[in-house]
Write a protein that holds these residues in place. Structure first.
Motif, mmCIF file in Angstrom:
data_model
loop_
_atom_site.group_PDB
_atom_site.id
_atom_site.type_symbol
_atom_site.label_atom_id
_atom_site.label_comp_id
_atom_site.label_asym_id
_atom_site.label_seq_id
_atom_site.Cartn_x
_atom_site.Cartn_y
_atom_site.Cartn_z
ATOM 1 N N VAL A 192 1.116 -1.185 -0.258
ATOM 2 C CA VAL A 192 0.446 0.115 0.037
ATOM 3 C C VAL A 192 0.685 1.476 0.054
ATOM 4 O O VAL A 192 0.488 1.808 -1.054
ATOM 5 N N CYS A 193 1.680 1.520 1.140
ATOM 6 C CA CYS A 193 2.527 2.340 0.461
ATOM 7 C C CYS A 193 3.170 2.754 -0.644
ATOM 8 O O CYS A 193 3.963 3.544 -1.006
ATOM 9 N N ARG A 194 4.265 1.131 -1.537
ATOM 10 C CA ARG A 194 4.698 1.833 -3.190
ATOM 11 C C ARG A 194 3.442 2.361 -3.840
ATOM 12 O O ARG A 194 3.719 2.950 -4.617
ATOM 13 N N GLU A 195 1.888 1.993 -3.469
ATOM 14 C CA GLU A 195 1.470 1.923 -4.235
ATOM 15 C C GLU A 195 0.915 3.760 -4.572
ATOM 16 O O GLU A 195 0.410 3.992 -5.294
ATOM 17 N N HIS A 196 0.824 4.111 -3.029
ATOM 18 C CA HIS A 196 1.130 5.487 -3.038
ATOM 19 C C HIS A 196 2.361 6.456 -2.670
ATOM 20 O O HIS A 196 2.262 7.714 -2.645
ATOM 21 N N GLY A 197 3.273 6.166 -2.848
ATOM 22 C CA GLY A 197 4.588 6.330 -2.979
ATOM 23 C C GLY A 197 4.757 6.402 -1.783
ATOM 24 O O GLY A 197 5.598 7.816 -1.703
ATOM 25 N N VAL A 198 4.341 5.990 -1.206
ATOM 26 C CA VAL A 198 5.264 6.279 0.337
ATOM 27 C C VAL A 198 6.170 5.681 1.374
ATOM 28 O O VAL A 198 6.181 4.386 0.918
ATOM 29 N N LEU A 199 7.318 5.777 1.489
ATOM 30 C CA LEU A 199 8.529 5.413 1.810
ATOM 31 C C LEU A 199 8.555 4.241 2.517
ATOM 32 O O LEU A 199 7.819 4.834 3.696
ATOM 33 N N PHE A 200 8.697 3.059 2.431
ATOM 34 C CA PHE A 200 8.571 2.045 3.847
ATOM 35 C C PHE A 200 9.738 1.822 3.891
ATOM 36 O O PHE A 200 10.550 1.026 3.454
ATOM 37 N N ILE A 201 9.952 1.990 5.285
ATOM 38 C CA ILE A 201 11.024 1.757 6.330
ATOM 39 C C ILE A 201 10.913 0.906 7.654
ATOM 40 O O ILE A 201 9.655 0.707 7.947
ATOM 41 N N VAL A 202 11.699 -0.466 7.934
ATOM 42 C CA VAL A 202 11.673 -1.054 9.018
ATOM 43 C C VAL A 202 12.253 -0.992 9.884
ATOM 44 O O VAL A 202 13.415 -0.780 9.794
ATOM 45 N N ASN A 203 11.742 -1.252 10.396
ATOM 46 C CA ASN A 203 12.594 -1.117 12.704
ATOM 47 C C ASN A 203 13.374 -2.312 13.114
ATOM 48 O O ASN A 203 12.705 -3.733 12.801
ATOM 49 N N ASP A 204 14.492 -1.898 12.590
ATOM 50 C CA ASP A 204 15.591 -2.991 13.301
ATOM 51 C C ASP A 204 15.507 -4.630 13.237
ATOM 52 O O ASP A 204 16.823 -5.021 12.868
ATOM 53 N N ASP A 205 14.678 -4.643 12.607
ATOM 54 C CA ASP A 205 15.277 -5.910 11.830
ATOM 55 C C ASP A 205 15.363 -6.356 9.883
ATOM 56 O O ASP A 205 14.541 -6.074 9.230
ATOM 57 N N LEU A 206 16.696 -6.236 10.177
ATOM 58 C CA LEU A 206 17.648 -6.164 8.741
ATOM 59 C C LEU A 206 16.645 -7.891 7.953
ATOM 60 O O LEU A 206 16.824 -7.421 6.872
ATOM 61 N N GLU A 207 16.823 -8.933 8.918
ATOM 62 C CA GLU A 207 15.688 -9.590 7.739
ATOM 63 C C GLU A 207 15.327 -9.288 6.927
ATOM 64 O O GLU A 207 14.355 -9.882 5.811
ATOM 65 N N LEU A 208 13.971 -8.643 7.801
ATOM 66 C CA LEU A 208 12.493 -9.014 7.288
ATOM 67 C C LEU A 208 13.136 -7.568 6.406
ATOM 68 O O LEU A 208 11.906 -7.547 5.527
ATOM 69 N N MET A 209 13.476 -6.504 6.892
ATOM 70 C CA MET A 209 14.313 -5.274 5.199
ATOM 71 C C MET A 209 14.110 -5.837 4.010
ATOM 72 O O MET A 209 13.698 -6.050 3.186
ATOM 73 N N LYS A 210 14.931 -7.428 4.159
ATOM 74 C CA LYS A 210 15.884 -7.751 3.133
ATOM 75 C C LYS A 210 14.539 -8.094 2.111
ATOM 76 O O LYS A 210 14.238 -8.716 1.049
ATOM 77 N N THR A 211 14.249 -10.038 3.007
ATOM 78 C CA THR A 211 12.877 -10.516 2.683
ATOM 79 C C THR A 211 11.683 -9.636 2.119
ATOM 80 O O THR A 211 11.086 -9.869 0.901
ATOM 81 N N VAL A 212 10.941 -8.377 2.746
ATOM 82 C CA VAL A 212 9.792 -7.585 2.526
ATOM 83 C C VAL A 212 11.036 -6.880 1.267
ATOM 84 O O VAL A 212 9.400 -6.011 0.378
ATOM 85 N N ASP A 213 11.615 -6.482 0.382
ATOM 86 C CA ASP A 213 12.797 -5.391 0.200
ATOM 87 C C ASP A 213 11.965 -4.399 0.138
ATOM 88 O O ASP A 213 11.858 -3.479 -0.609
ATOM 89 N N ALA A 214 11.943 -3.297 1.290
ATOM 90 C CA ALA A 214 11.675 -2.740 1.798
ATOM 91 C C ALA A 214 13.134 -1.666 1.478
ATOM 92 O O ALA A 214 13.856 -1.501 0.568
ATOM 93 N N ASP A 215 12.244 0.006 1.233
ATOM 94 C CA ASP A 215 13.248 0.404 0.920
ATOM 95 C C ASP A 215 14.109 1.024 1.991
ATOM 96 O O ASP A 215 14.962 1.731 1.583
ATOM 97 N N GLY A 216 14.021 1.210 3.231
ATOM 98 C CA GLY A 216 14.907 1.046 3.865
ATOM 99 C C GLY A 216 14.848 0.573 5.711
ATOM 100 O O GLY A 216 14.404 -0.422 5.159
ATOM 101 N N LEU A 217 16.561 0.583 6.228
ATOM 102 C CA LEU A 217 16.068 0.582 7.742
ATOM 103 C C LEU A 217 15.887 1.200 8.957
ATOM 104 O O LEU A 217 17.021 1.574 8.842
ATOM 105 N N HIS A 218 15.663 1.525 9.702
ATOM 106 C CA HIS A 218 15.662 2.192 11.411
ATOM 107 C C HIS A 218 16.029 1.831 12.305
ATOM 108 O O HIS A 218 15.331 0.403 12.606
ATOM 109 N N VAL A 219 17.322 1.700 12.756
ATOM 110 C CA VAL A 219 17.991 1.043 13.782
ATOM 111 C C VAL A 219 18.568 1.931 15.252
ATOM 112 O O VAL A 219 18.154 3.222 14.885
#
Length: 224
Positions: free
Chosen positions: A70-97
């Motif tokens: 839903v974020c990608r569909e609306h041009g909203v940046l999608f960041i995953v908190n803390d979880d590097l593997e989840l960031m990679k698995t879902v192909d997020a725009d980035g990670l916050h730690v």
């Protein structure tokens, strides 16, 4: 390239909504609130599924995928908190730690090509994040907050000013206790954006709350 990236990230971080299902009472409510927040004008979203009653395993992955979609569909940046593997698995725009989420050198290497945000509560932490290649800093908590169980003591807008005075030139996002009533103070202090949890997730009308918040932020950026 860094200067160009900074300019782009600054725009994308204006209103940064942070939430997980725990902040919204249920997975269904989480998805509804996220969509309403997007319609209201948030520019970035951080999936923070962390703490008591959070989802895990396949359920966590599935809702992260839907949130990213839903974020990608609306041009909203999608960041995953803390979880590097989840960031990679879902192909997020980035990670916050945060400061206790691992070795920054390793994390930067593992997030090559992605946006890396780092929480900073002091000038020394900010300088360390800069030296390790962070793309933006989450500065705070600015005010007292009950949204995070592990929140540090409030640092006030003075830390934002201190970072700028010491030539910290990364995009800065204020976080912690920010509301419609004090967001302008955060931006006027020099922050490029404001990150909020309950100021959106805890409102009866998340779309309206988001719209009002982004209006305040944009007005403050214009110096109004």
């Amino acid at each position: 390239m860094r200067t160009s990236l900074n300019a782009e990230v600054k725009q994308q971080l204006s209103l940064y909504f942070v939430a997980g299902t725990m902040n919204c009472n249920s997975p269904a409510a989480f998805e509804r609130i996220l969509l309403q927040a997007i319609r209201g004008g948030i520019t970035a979203f951080q999936f923070r599924e962390k703490g008591a009653n959070c989802l895990s395993g396949e359920k966590r992955f599935e809702i992260a995928i839907r949130a990213k979609k839903v974020c990608r569909e609306h041009g909203v940046l999608f960041i995953v908190n803390d979880d590097l593997e989840l960031m990679k698995t879902v192909d997020a725009d980035g990670l916050h730690v945060g400061q206790k989420d691992g070795d920054l050198k390793t994390i930067r290497h593992e997030t090559k090509g992605k946006i890396l945000g780092v929480s900073a509560h002091t000038l020394a932490e900010a300088e360390d994040a800069v030296s390790h290649g962070a793309d933006y800093l989450g500065v705070g908590p600015i005010y007292q907050t009950a949204s995070k169980e592990d929140a540090e003591e409030p640092v006030g807008v003075e830390l934002i000013k201190e970072l700028l005075m010491n030539n910290i030139n990364l995009p800065l996002v204020g976080i912690g206790g920010i509301t419609i009533d004090n967001a302008n103070e955060v931006i006027q202090a020099g922050a490029d954006g404001a990150a909020v949890i309950s100021a959106i997730s805890g409102m009866d009308n998340p779309e309206e709350a988001s719209r009002k918040m982004i209006d305040v932020i944009q007005s403050a950026k214009r110096g109004e």
